[in-house]
Design an enzyme around this catalytic site. Structure first.
Site, PDB file in Angstrom:
ATOM      1  CG  HIS B 263     -19.767 -82.637 -73.191  1.00 31.89           C
ATOM      2  ND1 HIS B 263     -18.731 -84.071 -73.642  1.00 31.89           N
ATOM      3  CD2 HIS B 263     -21.045 -82.970 -73.823  1.00 31.89           C
ATOM      4  CE1 HIS B 263     -19.856 -84.858 -74.939  1.00 31.89           C
ATOM      5  NE2 HIS B 263     -20.374 -84.320 -75.346  1.00 31.89           N
ATOM      6  CD  GLU B 264     -24.154 -81.863 -73.367  1.00 33.48           C
ATOM      7  OE1 GLU B 264     -24.988 -81.653 -74.475  1.00 33.48           O
ATOM      8  OE2 GLU B 264     -24.521 -83.204 -73.041  1.00 33.48           O
ATOM      9  CG  HIS B 267     -22.915 -81.178 -77.951  1.00 33.47           C
ATOM     10  ND1 HIS B 267     -22.415 -82.256 -79.362  1.00 33.47           N
ATOM     11  CD2 HIS B 267     -22.939 -82.455 -77.267  1.00 33.47           C
ATOM     12  CE1 HIS B 267     -22.040 -83.633 -79.277  1.00 33.47           C
ATOM     13  NE2 HIS B 267     -22.309 -83.500 -77.283  1.00 33.47           N
ATOM     14  CD  GLU B 293     -20.385 -87.073 -79.145  1.00 33.92           C
ATOM     15  OE1 GLU B 293     -20.526 -86.217 -77.732  1.00 33.92           O
ATOM     16  OE2 GLU B 293     -22.886 -86.912 -78.426  1.00 33.92           O
TER      17      GLU B 293
END
Lengths: 496, 496
Positions: B263-264, B267, B293
């Site tokens: 997930h990160e 980003h 997001e």
């Protein structure tokens, strides 16, 4: 508020302290954590902050406030505080903003490139970045020289060691030169019959780190207010509330990293014990770099190489690194008092270390005063290494004039502080022994509180309340006296 | 320079970017490295920097420059750049400093107390601090509402998702509500016959870290311009030139940390690939939190839970964690697509996650628009958790309305960005599949370049050049369309 000008000054210097916090942490990160592609943006951000702090210090309102505060009925503490504020003001107001920014950018670039150029022995590449650093430092020195009426090199040295002049340093170094070479010869003859066993590695990094943390704990480092990490060039950074110590490890040898950690822990305890109530003001900050080095060398040399301290450390070493004959107390003491000329300053023993400093002092003073150019440095280095330590450094820039971070960072005038620190440290311990004759027995028993209490009372808690010379006299009842250094060395290396 | 006002604005925003760099790095350090006693000084330093940046943004000279630049013959890029500068200026200049300061104090107090009140399930204590936070957020919303001519809640949401209005959100959420509950039921019935094996630990932290680094590498994270570290609350911080990803590890379960890292990394790649030539200007920075997001969820949900991607990841897992049946591809896919209503938003699966967001959106909008009071929140929470996920949260404030950091921090209007991100991410992948019908075969073969290239072309390289709606239309030839999210879920969870 009865002293509005002083109060306004305090508010401004508190702001500067807070901005300095960000600079210190970002600087620590740059040396320990930052990946390479972050460097340009980091350099720009730090330069921006430098400019901002410089603008704050050069705001005309600050000059008026300093003048107004001078007429307020300040108490002794406030007067000392005002004196240190003016010192910080003077330093900033002697230089144009463009020079400050150019220096920040040039040194950031040179230091970053140096990290790879040094291992590559790339003097030509280094010189490309370092030339501008030297040129800017000379400009700075010229401007400060004109403002203070002292020589260019003295003007730079005054940033690190207020009040100290190269004439003083020359006198001290000349005195040392009269007896140190003979002492080194005598000690080496004696040690030729006392071989030291070399500890056999590998010593895994994780074990060395655990040992380092345990030793820091024993030396009173507060881990709630600090950390130990890794950087190419070990240092003690961060802020008094959050002190960042660094070291570097090699698996085949633990001794250098361990002693480096002890050294930096001395710096760290000074910072961690500055008076918290006024640490945000210049008067609450460390007195000078010489005094700072006197703390690291009190830990590394006076305490760390003390045979009694090493005997007390031996079980900790065995616990973390496993038992072997080389880790027995007597051998540890031999290892850590072994005198042997070497190429690297930070690895030098207590006796040959001053030669490394005298060499650098002579070279950088000539460089700043314009007697030589940056390109002349390697040849001069070779010549002086041959003369002072009988070592050949030709072509070895990596372990020669490129070895220290100070020059790429443009920190000319700093090196004398190391030997001043060694002299001060010997003087502190001489005073401690006068007050506490059983000091050495205490140290051998692992009781270090007398040492810590003395340093806390006379140095740490005093911050910048007094000019350096007053601090030294209040602590030891005399001015800086190199006889204590000589006596210490003769006692430890000839008579023990 | 032909556009002096625009040039002056660029210089000011470049300064702000550099100061923001220091804030980002010091903030990362605070969450990952800083020892506890450093916190007060760090807080003071960061607040000082915030004040300084706010003063820069509210300097009257900036308003004049913005007005003057409006009359300059700017090209399309400069016009977009000016639009984003004005947006940043508006945000800083719409609120009186007294309100900003009161909010800072109130949220800092509420958040600090929340850290202990949440584990203690102390709603009454929390409410005491949170009441003022809500009251101040309402004042802020009122002021922004009057300045912008939109509703109070919309004015807060606009900070995170420029241009998005609650009417849009309601329409989207109402549409989702028509089919999602039925889909969840159908999927759960199907999954009841497809049990997933739970991987058996322990999984040593060092192995998990090595696995995480390997997966980041595979996902194209540039380690020359970023790092992976540990923090209590995982985040992606730092600056585009030096992106700092964090995670947290538990030895008994690697699955959450691994997916958190994925997930990160989404980003992170957005940040690392923002156009370097204008990243120092607002137009060069990330478009919105919803778009941000959409990158993390493109990585975590679209890619990370893709059965083909997981099959390709399986050998890497075996290599780092050892072989066991639960790490076989089919079981990994079952684990990572398991649908099960739960109390905690951050642990929710892809299907039940929107329910957590819809619930928070409905409650916080009513709260900011003054339809309910802070004290009414728990009852409303219980009611909606029962209705949307059939869970009983009565008396469980800790895992109910006190679970997120957003509300004590006063970050009302942020939550919709999470589900917007999920919708955008599904729309990106639908567009990719139209352009590249063999996309899923590529992903299963570990060829991710098509995905990265598409995101780079359509999102990363576009930064804030366009308003969000334009960005979406340029990328996918249509406006935000939740049908893609539905089709994605039905395909993965019912038809695969």
């Amino acid at each position: 508020m009865t002293h509005p000008a002083y109060a306004a000054l305090s508010a401004t210097f508190t702001r500067l302290y807070r901005l300095g916090h960000l600079s210190a942490i970002a600087g620590w990160d740059q040396a320990t954590m930052m990946p390479p592609k972050g460097n340009a943006a980091r350099g720009a951000a730090l330069a921006e902050l430098q400019v901002l702090m410089h603008q704050t210090l050069t705001d005309p309102k600050l000059r008026s406030a300093l003048d107004a505060a001078q007429t307020e009925a300040l108490d002794a503490f406030e007067q000392a505080s005002l004196r240190e504020m003016r010192r910080a003001w003077d330093a900033a107001n002697s230089l144009p903003e463009s020079l400050v920014e150019a220096q920040s950018l040039a040194t950031s670039k040179a230091e970053h490139a140096w990290r790879t150029q040094r291992p590559a022995n790339d003097w030509a590449g280094f010189l490309e970045n370092w030339g501008p650093v030297v040129a800017l430092a000379r400009q700075e020195a010229q401007l400060l020289s004109q403002a203070r009426g002292i020589s260019p090199y003295d003007a730079l040295m005054d940033k690190y060691e207020p009040g100290m002049r190269s004439a003083d340093i020359e006198r001290l170094f000349a005195e040392i030169k009269t007896w140190l070479p003979g002492l080194i010869r005598a000690v080496r003859e004696r040690q030729a019959n006392e071989p030291a066993r070399v500890p056999q590695g590998p010593f895994p990094v994780e074990r060395q780190r655990a040992l380092g943390l345990a030793v820091m704990q024993r030396l009173g480092f507060d881990f709630e207010g600090g950390r130990l990490d890794v950087s190419t060039h070990p240092f003690c950074g961060g802020v008094p509330e959050d002190v960042r110590v660094t070291t570097r490890y090699t698996e085949d040898d633990f001794t250098r990293s361990l002693m480096g950690i002890i050294h930096e822990t001395g710096h760290a305890r000074y910072e961690q014990n500055l008076p918290r109530a006024w640490v945000h003001l210049p008067v609450g900050q460390a007195r000078s770099m010489g005094i700072h080095e006197s703390q690291s060398l009190a830990f590394e040399m006076q305490l760390g190489r003390h045979p009694g301290f090493l005997a007390h450390l031996a079980p900790l070493l065995r616990e973390h690194l496993g038992a072997q004959p080389a880790l027995e107390p007597e051998n540890l003491a031999r290892l850590y008092t072994r005198v042997e000329p070497g190429l690297i300053r930070v690895d030098a023993d207590e006796l040959t270390y001053p030669a490394h400093i005298i060499l650098r002092f002579e070279i950088e003073r000539a460089l700043i005063d314009g007697e030589i150019e940056a390109a002349d440095v390697p040849a001069l280095w070779d010549e002086k290494m041959r003369a002072y330590l009988d070592l050949d450094t030709r072509g070895n820039f990596r372990d020669g004039c490129m070895q220290d971070i100070h020059w790429p960072l443009g920190a000319f005038g700093y090196f004398p502080s190391y030997t001043l620190g060694a002299l001060y440290a010997a003087q502190w311990f001489a005073a401690m022994r006068r007050e506490t004759p059983e000091l050495d027995r205490q140290i051998a028993a692992g009781e270090l509180q007398t040492v810590f209490d003395w340093l806390h009372t006379h140095i740490w808690s005093q911050a910048s309340l007094w000019p350096t010379e007053t601090l030294v006299r209040r602590a030891t009842d005399e001015a800086l006296n190199p006889a204590h250094f000589r006596a210490h060395l003769e006692q430890r290396y000839l008579h023990a």
